[in-house]
Design a protein around this motif. Structure first.
Motif, PDB file in Angstrom:
ATOM      1  N   LEU A 193       0.802  -1.149  -0.082  1.00 50.48           N
ATOM      2  CA  LEU A 193      -0.002   0.062  -0.048  1.00 50.48           C
ATOM      3  C   LEU A 193       0.912   1.330   0.088  1.00 50.48           C
ATOM      4  CD1 LEU A 193      -3.049   0.924   0.264  1.00 50.48           C
ATOM      5  CD2 LEU A 193      -2.584   1.269   2.573  1.00 50.48           C
ATOM      6  N   GLY A 194       0.391   2.264  -0.658  1.00 51.20           N
ATOM      7  CA  GLY A 194       0.874   3.549  -0.618  1.00 51.20           C
ATOM      8  C   GLY A 194       2.178   3.677  -1.385  1.00 51.20           C
ATOM      9  N   PRO A 195       2.540   4.995  -1.592  1.00 48.01           N
ATOM     10  CA  PRO A 195       3.793   5.386  -2.542  1.00 48.01           C
ATOM     11  C   PRO A 195       5.135   4.639  -2.256  1.00 48.01           C
ATOM     12  CG  PRO A 195       2.664   7.162  -1.520  1.00 48.01           C
ATOM     13  CD  PRO A 195       2.208   6.160  -0.937  1.00 48.01           C
ATOM     14  N   LYS A 196       5.183   4.266  -1.177  1.00 47.77           N
ATOM     15  CA  LYS A 196       6.564   3.429  -0.719  1.00 47.77           C
ATOM     16  C   LYS A 196       6.160   2.000  -0.414  1.00 47.77           C
ATOM     17  CE  LYS A 196       9.283   7.393   0.831  1.00 47.77           C
ATOM     18  NZ  LYS A 196      10.343   7.631   1.692  1.00 47.77           N
ATOM     19  N   GLY A 197       4.815   1.706  -0.863  1.00 48.79           N
ATOM     20  CA  GLY A 197       4.794   0.091  -0.794  1.00 48.79           C
ATOM     21  C   GLY A 197       5.761  -0.848  -1.508  1.00 48.79           C
ATOM     22  N   MET A 198       5.964  -2.012  -0.888  1.00 48.29           N
ATOM     23  CA  MET A 198       6.925  -2.869  -1.980  1.00 48.29           C
ATOM     24  C   MET A 198       6.146  -3.718  -2.896  1.00 48.29           C
ATOM     25  SD  MET A 198       9.639  -2.076  -0.348  1.00 48.29           S
ATOM     26  CE  MET A 198      10.848  -3.249  -0.423  1.00 48.29           C
ATOM     27  N   ASP A 199       6.960  -4.393  -3.724  1.00 45.99           N
ATOM     28  CA  ASP A 199       6.694  -5.293  -4.866  1.00 45.99           C
ATOM     29  C   ASP A 199       6.383  -6.542  -4.218  1.00 45.99           C
ATOM     30  OD1 ASP A 199       6.223  -2.982  -6.265  1.00 45.99           O
ATOM     31  OD2 ASP A 199       7.697  -3.471  -7.791  1.00 45.99           O
ATOM     32  N   LYS A 200       5.715  -7.388  -5.044  1.00 49.91           N
ATOM     33  CA  LYS A 200       5.594  -8.935  -4.855  1.00 49.91           C
ATOM     34  C   LYS A 200       5.938  -9.623  -6.204  1.00 49.91           C
ATOM     35  CE  LYS A 200       3.203  -8.714  -0.891  1.00 49.91           C
ATOM     36  NZ  LYS A 200       3.791  -8.957   0.325  1.00 49.91           N
ATOM     37  N   MET A 201       6.730 -10.733  -6.024  1.00 53.97           N
ATOM     38  CA  MET A 201       7.058 -11.415  -7.214  1.00 53.97           C
ATOM     39  C   MET A 201       6.496 -12.921  -7.138  1.00 53.97           C
ATOM     40  SD  MET A 201      10.704 -13.149  -8.472  1.00 53.97           S
ATOM     41  CE  MET A 201      11.616 -11.774  -9.243  1.00 53.97           C
ATOM     42  N   LEU A 202       5.561 -12.853  -8.167  1.00 50.82           N
ATOM     43  CA  LEU A 202       4.760 -14.255  -8.133  1.00 50.82           C
ATOM     44  C   LEU A 202       5.173 -14.957  -9.527  1.00 50.82           C
ATOM     45  CD1 LEU A 202       1.536 -11.936  -7.916  1.00 50.82           C
ATOM     46  CD2 LEU A 202       2.284 -13.306  -6.211  1.00 50.82           C
ATOM     47  N   VAL A 203       5.450 -16.275  -8.990  1.00 44.70           N
ATOM     48  CA  VAL A 203       5.930 -17.401  -9.734  1.00 44.70           C
ATOM     49  C   VAL A 203       4.749 -18.411  -9.834  1.00 44.70           C
ATOM     50  CG1 VAL A 203       7.738 -18.716 -10.682  1.00 44.70           C
ATOM     51  CG2 VAL A 203       7.996 -16.663  -9.163  1.00 44.70           C
ATOM     52  N   ASP A 204       4.226 -18.732 -11.518  1.00 49.48           N
ATOM     53  CA  ASP A 204       3.214 -19.725 -11.713  1.00 49.48           C
ATOM     54  C   ASP A 204       3.921 -20.914 -11.796  1.00 49.48           C
ATOM     55  OD1 ASP A 204       3.932 -19.529 -14.310  1.00 49.48           O
ATOM     56  OD2 ASP A 204       2.208 -18.642 -14.823  1.00 49.48           O
ATOM     57  N   GLY A 205       3.007 -21.844 -11.902  1.00 44.40           N
ATOM     58  CA  GLY A 205       3.794 -23.355 -12.363  1.00 44.40           C
ATOM     59  C   GLY A 205       4.278 -23.490 -13.402  1.00 44.40           C
ATOM     60  N   LEU A 206       4.094 -22.400 -14.566  1.00 45.98           N
ATOM     61  CA  LEU A 206       4.978 -22.630 -15.770  1.00 45.98           C
ATOM     62  C   LEU A 206       6.271 -21.759 -15.520  1.00 45.98           C
ATOM     63  CD1 LEU A 206       1.963 -22.066 -18.234  1.00 45.98           C
ATOM     64  CD2 LEU A 206       3.217 -24.494 -17.530  1.00 45.98           C
ATOM     65  N   GLY A 207       6.594 -21.078 -14.364  1.00 44.31           N
ATOM     66  CA  GLY A 207       7.732 -20.269 -14.125  1.00 44.31           C
ATOM     67  C   GLY A 207       7.623 -19.083 -14.701  1.00 44.31           C
ATOM     68  N   ASP A 208       6.283 -18.459 -15.009  1.00 45.41           N
ATOM     69  CA  ASP A 208       6.226 -17.157 -15.597  1.00 45.41           C
ATOM     70  C   ASP A 208       6.086 -16.288 -14.431  1.00 45.41           C
ATOM     71  OD1 ASP A 208       5.810 -17.877 -18.416  1.00 45.41           O
ATOM     72  OD2 ASP A 208       3.957 -17.999 -18.279  1.00 45.41           O
ATOM     73  N   ILE A 209       6.712 -15.004 -14.396  1.00 47.73           N
ATOM     74  CA  ILE A 209       7.048 -14.003 -13.227  1.00 47.73           C
ATOM     75  C   ILE A 209       6.056 -13.128 -13.634  1.00 47.73           C
ATOM     76  CG2 ILE A 209       8.648 -12.649 -12.254  1.00 47.73           C
ATOM     77  CD1 ILE A 209      10.826 -14.745 -13.111  1.00 47.73           C
ATOM     78  N   VAL A 210       5.768 -12.493 -12.711  1.00 44.54           N
ATOM     79  CA  VAL A 210       4.820 -11.293 -12.512  1.00 44.54           C
ATOM     80  C   VAL A 210       5.171 -10.248 -11.020  1.00 44.54           C
ATOM     81  CG1 VAL A 210       2.664 -10.157 -12.096  1.00 44.54           C
ATOM     82  CG2 VAL A 210       2.734 -12.245 -13.475  1.00 44.54           C
TER      83      VAL A 210
END
Length: 545
Positions: A45-62
């Motif tokens: 949340l907010g201007p100083k919020g951190m990011d998440k790295m999400l990896v699916d079953g095929l190895g694709d990254i978001v």
């Protein structure tokens, strides 16, 4: 199961493999699921919020800090947690921004309700208190809203929505593009966001993004011998394929002579030539077809100097209608000069490694395209998510004409108003209304935590400042309390309205559940399995790394 009278027999109502959680256990489990989900997205949340790295079953990254994207990408199994994901999706569909806010408010409402349940306050009393508090919150929100929808306000709204979302360096030029796009497609005070097409292309920097007053198609011309550029374009839009239709029934044609075969082929060619002649006769020099175009037809179109593209998406055809004024023709025999659209220039252009057709210089187009750039695929994707959020909030501001201050100011103002309102309510509902008021303070508290500030000091300073003005919010860059209205940190009223309403309704629904019955065939973990797992980590979520 139940015992029958004096018989001592058992009556089985549910199948043996059905599992069940009752009363306080069911409530505790659902509340825990909501709290875990809220904690998962809270740090974004907010201007100083951190990011998440999400990896699916095929190895694709978001890589993202967009609340609804995180929740969609997580493989969530718990039924109560899924209900909170629906809150985020509704927020996204209604406004386009505020998804994280909605989820963390819902999670905090459940957390406060848990404390009330421990005091033996009945869930129905809590639900009634929350319902009254949500209604009162909307009243207070209306009182602190600011009437404004001028261009400068819209730019500030867009910039606020994009702060901290990977578009920081190019907020101003992007905000200008977004406001221009929304203003261009506005019709009678309403905005159809589908009329704004976002074309994401990697390579170059975010600042090199641009707006096209028309439509950009992500495909090239059909034949290299077709013109690469057409000035003063007359555009035909066809639903009908420019090829010989297959027979709808199974049929056999017996040919007894080679000359019959030749005549058959010539007849097919003549039919295609006739179709192309009808297109030429209409005066069209650009053709976009929703279906296929035969190779022979491509040859004749190229000879006639017509730029053509086939298998154009239905959504692109609809945008072309709005941008050029063309009418989609279902039957090629009905194509007339009156059905043609106009554009100053249609040309093919290569950007990065993609061939595209630009239809631009349209006269007052009601559909536009935004070309977004990013140095890598993941950067471009995050820029697109930020721009979609900004388009949503600018559209909401244009439609409603009302904004509120940012930086946690509305939540503190509503919380303060609800605490005063709670004092006027008798009975145990007063406690639920006070709990609702405290739950809203999770937003400024989280903003402070994510910026590395002391959340308790920030809350105390905010409450004190709100005795003078309802527009005082937390400036996370300077670490102090500032007048957010003066600092131009503003959000649409609709973002807060929807977030509070949907969070309250989701919390109410979860609190009213006192019995969880799960069939083993449902594919979901049973309530006992969920209880045994203790809801560790993300609910049914991402596998351990």
């Amino acid at each position: 199961m139940a015992q029958l009278g004096g018989q001592g027999q058992q009556l089985i109502i549910l199948p043996e493999d059905t599992s069940r959680l009752l009363g306080r256990d069911a409530q505790r489990m659902n509340i825990m699921a909501g709290k875990v989900l809220a904690e998962t997205v809270r740090t974004t949340l907010g201007p100083k919020g951190m990011d998440k790295m999400l990896v699916d079953g095929l190895g694709d990254i978001v890589v993202t800090n967009d609340g609804v994207t995180i929740l969609k990408e997580m493989d969530i199994q718990h039924p109560a947690a899924k209900m909170l994901v629906e809150v985020a999706k509704t927020q996204e569909d209604e406004v386009g921004d505020g998804t994280t806010t909605a989820v963390i408010i819902a999670g905090e409402l459940l957390k406060k309700a848990e404390a009330l349940l421990e005091q033996d306050i009945h869930p129905t009393v809590i639900v009634m208190g929350y319902r009254n508090a949500a209604a009162k919150a909307q009243e207070i929100l209306n009182n602190i809203a600011i009437d404004a929808a001028d261009r400068e306000t819209l730019k500030q709204v867009a910039m606020t929505a994009m702060t901290g979302k990977g578009t920081e360096t190019a907020r101003e030029p992007l905000a200008e593009l977004i406001v221009s796009a929304v203003k261009q497609v506005e019709e009678d005070g309403e905005i159809n966001k589908d009329s704004i097409h976002i074309q994401r292309i990697q390579g170059a920097t975010v600042a090199e993004s641009e707006i096209v007053n028309g439509v950009v198609l992500d495909k090239g011309r059909l034949d290299p011998s077709m013109p690469k550029e057409v000035q003063d374009a007359k555009i035909a839009l066809l639903k009908y394929p420019v090829e010989v239709k297959d027979l709808e029934t199974d049929a056999k044609i017996n040919l007894t002579d080679p000359s019959q075969m030749q005549a058959f082929i010539e007849q097919e060619e003549q039919m295609i030539r006739d179709m192309v002649d009808k297109i030429i006769a209409s005066g069209a020099n650009v053709l976009f077809c929703q279906k296929g175009i035969d190779d022979l037809a491509q040859h004749y179109l190229a000879k006639a100097g017509i730029l053509a593209a086939k298998r154009v998406r239905k959504s692109d055809i609809e945008r072309l209608e709005k941008a050029t004024g063309a009418k989609v023709v279902t039957n090629i025999d009905d194509l007339t000069p009156e059905d043609l659209g106009e554009a100053g220039r249609v040309h093919e252009k290569k950007i990065f490694d993609e061939l595209m057709i630009f239809i631009e210089d349209c006269k007052d187009p009601k559909a536009v395209s935004l070309i977004l750039r990013g140095s890598t695929k993941h950067v471009a994707e995050e820029v697109e998510r930020a721009v979609e959020d900004a388009l949503g909030v600018v559209s909401a501001t244009v439609e409603d004409g009302q904004v509120v201050a940012g930086g946690g100011a509305p939540e503190i103002a509503i919380s303060k108003g609800l605490k005063d309102y709670a004092d006027t309510v008798s009975g145990r509902e007063q406690l639920a209304i006070s709990a609702f008021a405290e739950a809203l303070e999770v937003v400024p508290k989280t903003l402070a935590e994510n910026a590395g500030l002391d959340s308790i000091d920030a809350l105390v300073d905010l409450r004190s400042a709100h005795e003078k003005s309802p527009y005082m919010g937390l400036n996370v860059f300077k670490g102090d309390v500032t007048d957010m209205k003066a600092a131009n940190v503003i959000e649409p009223k609709r973002v807060k309205k929807q977030a509070i309403q949907s969070a309250a309704e989701a919390a109410e629904m979860i609190l009213r559940i006192d019995d969880m019955i799960a069939s083993s065939k449902s594919g979901q973990p049973s309530p006992e399995e969920m209880a045994a797992a203790g809801m560790g980590g993300m609910p049914g979520g991402m596998p351990p790394m």
